[in-house]
Design an enzyme around this catalytic site. Structure first.
Site, PDB file in Angstrom:
ATOM      1  N   SER A   1       0.857  -1.195   0.000  1.00  0.00           N
ATOM      2  CA  SER A   1       0.000   0.000   0.000  1.00  0.00           C
ATOM      3  C   SER A   1       0.881   1.228   0.000  1.00  0.00           C
ATOM      4  O   SER A   1       2.035   1.169   0.461  1.00  0.00           O
ATOM      5  CB  SER A   1      -0.880   0.019   1.254  1.00  0.00           C
ATOM      6  OG  SER A   1      -1.517   1.279   1.387  1.00  0.00           O
TER       7      SER A   1
ATOM      8  N   TYR B   1      -1.304   0.656  12.891  1.00  0.00           N
ATOM      9  CA  TYR B   1      -0.721  -0.684  12.704  1.00  0.00           C
ATOM     10  C   TYR B   1      -0.800  -1.178  11.263  1.00  0.00           C
ATOM     11  O   TYR B   1       0.040  -1.975  10.832  1.00  0.00           O
ATOM     12  CB  TYR B   1      -1.369  -1.692  13.661  1.00  0.00           C
ATOM     13  CG  TYR B   1      -1.306  -1.216  15.095  1.00  0.00           C
ATOM     14  CD1 TYR B   1      -0.128  -0.663  15.607  1.00  0.00           C
ATOM     15  CD2 TYR B   1      -2.418  -1.274  15.921  1.00  0.00           C
ATOM     16  CE1 TYR B   1      -0.077  -0.187  16.913  1.00  0.00           C
ATOM     17  CE2 TYR B   1      -2.364  -0.813  17.228  1.00  0.00           C
ATOM     18  CZ  TYR B   1      -1.184  -0.266  17.709  1.00  0.00           C
ATOM     19  OH  TYR B   1      -1.128   0.207  18.993  1.00  0.00           O
TER      20      TYR B   1
HETATM   21  P1  NDP Z   1     -11.298  -6.189  -0.201  1.00  0.00           P
HETATM   22  O1  NDP Z   1     -11.788  -6.006   1.202  1.00  0.00           O
HETATM   23  O2  NDP Z   1     -12.214  -5.859  -1.318  1.00  0.00           O
HETATM   24  O3  NDP Z   1     -10.748  -7.666  -0.399  1.00  0.00           O
HETATM   25  C1  NDP Z   1      -9.946  -8.274   0.572  1.00  0.00           C
HETATM   26  C2  NDP Z   1      -9.737  -9.724   0.219  1.00  0.00           C
HETATM   27  O4  NDP Z   1      -8.905 -10.309   1.229  1.00  0.00           O
HETATM   28  C3  NDP Z   1     -11.042 -10.488   0.199  1.00  0.00           C
HETATM   29  O5  NDP Z   1     -11.010 -11.436  -0.836  1.00  0.00           O
HETATM   30  C4  NDP Z   1     -11.044 -11.177   1.562  1.00  0.00           C
HETATM   31  O6  NDP Z   1     -11.727 -12.422   1.484  1.00  0.00           O
HETATM   32  C5  NDP Z   1      -9.560 -11.468   1.743  1.00  0.00           C
HETATM   33  N1  NDP Z   1      -9.218 -11.687   3.149  1.00  0.00           N
HETATM   34  C6  NDP Z   1      -9.217 -10.813   4.177  1.00  0.00           C
HETATM   35  N2  NDP Z   1      -8.880 -11.431   5.329  1.00  0.00           N
HETATM   36  C7  NDP Z   1      -8.666 -12.742   5.011  1.00  0.00           C
HETATM   37  C8  NDP Z   1      -8.311 -13.890   5.760  1.00  0.00           C
HETATM   38  N3  NDP Z   1      -8.088 -13.844   7.090  1.00  0.00           N
HETATM   39  N4  NDP Z   1      -8.186 -15.071   5.120  1.00  0.00           N
HETATM   40  C9  NDP Z   1      -8.410 -15.159   3.790  1.00  0.00           C
HETATM   41  N5  NDP Z   1      -8.759 -14.106   3.024  1.00  0.00           N
HETATM   42  C10 NDP Z   1      -8.882 -12.908   3.637  1.00  0.00           C
HETATM   43  O7  NDP Z   1      -9.976  -5.282  -0.260  1.00  0.00           O
HETATM   44  P2  NDP Z   1      -8.951  -4.984  -1.461  1.00  0.00           P
HETATM   45  O8  NDP Z   1      -9.254  -5.791  -2.646  1.00  0.00           O
HETATM   46  O9  NDP Z   1      -8.858  -3.535  -1.578  1.00  0.00           O
HETATM   47  O10 NDP Z   1      -7.605  -5.476  -0.762  1.00  0.00           O
HETATM   48  C11 NDP Z   1      -6.634  -6.261  -1.424  1.00  0.00           C
HETATM   49  C12 NDP Z   1      -5.258  -5.809  -0.977  1.00  0.00           C
HETATM   50  O11 NDP Z   1      -5.033  -4.470  -1.406  1.00  0.00           O
HETATM   51  C13 NDP Z   1      -5.055  -5.813   0.539  1.00  0.00           C
HETATM   52  O12 NDP Z   1      -3.789  -6.323   0.848  1.00  0.00           O
HETATM   53  C14 NDP Z   1      -5.119  -4.335   0.889  1.00  0.00           C
HETATM   54  O13 NDP Z   1      -4.395  -4.050   2.059  1.00  0.00           O
HETATM   55  C15 NDP Z   1      -4.500  -3.732  -0.342  1.00  0.00           C
HETATM   56  N6  NDP Z   1      -4.787  -2.307  -0.558  1.00  0.00           N
HETATM   57  C16 NDP Z   1      -6.057  -1.875  -0.848  1.00  0.00           C
HETATM   58  C17 NDP Z   1      -6.306  -0.539  -1.055  1.00  0.00           C
HETATM   59  C18 NDP Z   1      -7.661  -0.001  -1.381  1.00  0.00           C
HETATM   60  O14 NDP Z   1      -7.847   1.237  -1.346  1.00  0.00           O
HETATM   61  N7  NDP Z   1      -8.630  -0.816  -1.712  1.00  0.00           N
HETATM   62  C19 NDP Z   1      -5.224   0.463  -0.960  1.00  0.00           C
HETATM   63  C20 NDP Z   1      -3.935  -0.105  -0.687  1.00  0.00           C
HETATM   64  C21 NDP Z   1      -3.740  -1.432  -0.501  1.00  0.00           C
HETATM   65  P3  NDP Z   1     -12.904 -12.911   2.470  1.00  0.00           P
HETATM   66  O15 NDP Z   1     -13.664 -11.712   2.888  1.00  0.00           O
HETATM   67  O16 NDP Z   1     -13.678 -13.852   1.594  1.00  0.00           O
HETATM   68  O17 NDP Z   1     -12.189 -13.609   3.562  1.00  0.00           O
END
Ligand code: NDP
Length: 280
Positions: A149, A162
């Site tokens: 990020s 965090y």
């Molecule tokens: P979403 O919330 O849309 O998607 C998050 C994904 O992570 C979902 O598929 C969720 O699946 C999965 N996930 C979360 N916790 C777990 C877990 N414990 N076990 C398995 N799967 C998990 O967010 P984004 O698509 O935006 O996020 C993707 C990445 O991008 C992350 O690393 C985020 O930090 C990063 N990011 C996003 C930004 C944004 O503005 N959107 C900006 C900067 C970075 P499920 O709910 O089915 O468990």
């Protein structure tokens, strides 16, 4: 002409929604066999439907419900991928989130329990997946893309400390792992998104999808926040991930961070507070 990911097998964590779903779809359209994963069955169904709608045959995708923070979840993801596809070429460590504090506190009052949960998801699960997939990637001369990020960059982020701490650790881990693993032919890099319209804001704040959409719209129309003039969409990040996962495109890029943020990180801080210039 062969598609760029034909004959490649990719595990994409957090692919039940958001950036991960779009990445799985893009990789599959470009010929990859993809393992889709997340915890939420309904969301996983959504990704499955998107793959079917795109004409991807069942032989080219695998859906594995798993919590990526558990050893059992990580192990089933890897073993089921190997059972169905026989190898692993690409690991996209995308699952991540800024998790709300159980006591609803902000800043440095947020509890150590929040710190531990955020680190476990955003950093520890990546370390564990990297260690477990390593022998398979060494065999295939494969590639790892971590999704970090812009909050990992060198500025303070006081409200939820965090999550930036975890992403900064992820960037540093990427650099260390990249040096170690390139000796085995494995490349490791990150994509660092800015604001992207996904489920991220909703899960970080506990607000409704309407409130989140307004947040993304307001940010996108504020050039002090996002100079390009709109909030990012998952496809913008999926394309950057694909670039780093594709050796033909990025072979000489090792242990780097590609920032995909519509210019946000260029205008953070004092600069953003300057009055707009007036024409004399
Ligand atoms: P979403 O919330 O849309 O998607 C998050 C994904 O992570 C979902 O598929 C969720 O699946 C999965 N996930 C979360 N916790 C777990 C877990 N414990 N076990 C398995 N799967 C998990 O967010 P984004 O698509 O935006 O996020 C993707 C990445 O991008 C992350 O690393 C985020 O930090 C990063 N990011 C996003 C930004 C944004 O503005 N959107 C900006 C900067 C970075 P499920 O709910 O089915 O468990």
């Amino acid at each position: 002409m062969p598609k760029r990911f034909s004959k490649k097998v990719a595990i994409i964590t957090g692919s039940s929604f958001g950036i991960g779903r779009e990445t799985a779809l893009l990789f599959a359209k470009e010929g990859a066999k993809v393992t889709v994963t997340g915890r939420n069955e309904e969301r996983l169904e959504g990704t499955k439907k998107a793959l079917i709608d795109a004409g991807i045959p069942e032989s080219n995708y695998l859906i594995v419900p798993a919590d990526i923070t558990t050893s059992a979840g990580q192990d089933s993801l890897i073993s089921e991928t190997l059972n169905k596809f026989g190898k692993i070429n690409i690991l996209v460590n995308n699952a991540g989130a800024s998790l709300p504090d159980a006591q609803k506190k902000f800043g440095i009052d947020q509890g150590v329990d929040t710190y531990e949960k955020v680190m476990k998801l955003n950093v520890q699960s990546v370390i564990e997946m990297t260690q477990k997939v390593r022998p398979h990637l060494a065999k295939s001369k494969g590639d790892i893309v971590n999704v970090s990020s812009i909050v990992a960059l060198n500025f303070g982020w006081a409200r939820t400390p965090y999550y930036p701490l975890a992403k900064a650790a992820l960037d540093q881990y990427t650099r260390s792992a990249a040096i170690d693993l390139i000796a085995e032919g494995i490349r490791v890099n990150t994509v660092n998104p800015g604001i992207v319209q996904t489920g991220f804001h909703e899960s970080a704040t506990g607000t409704s999808s309407d409130v989140s959409q307004k947040f993304y719209d307001d940010m996108g129309s504020n050039s002090h926040a996002i100079p390009v003039g709109f909030s990012g969409r998952p496809t913008h990040i999926a394309k950057a991930i694909a670039f780093l996962a594709d050796r033909d495109s990025s072979e000489y890029i090792i242990g780097q961070n590609i920032i995909a943020d519509g210019g946000t990180s260029l205008v953070l801080g004092l600069h953003a507070q300057f009055p707009k210039p007036t024409v004399n």
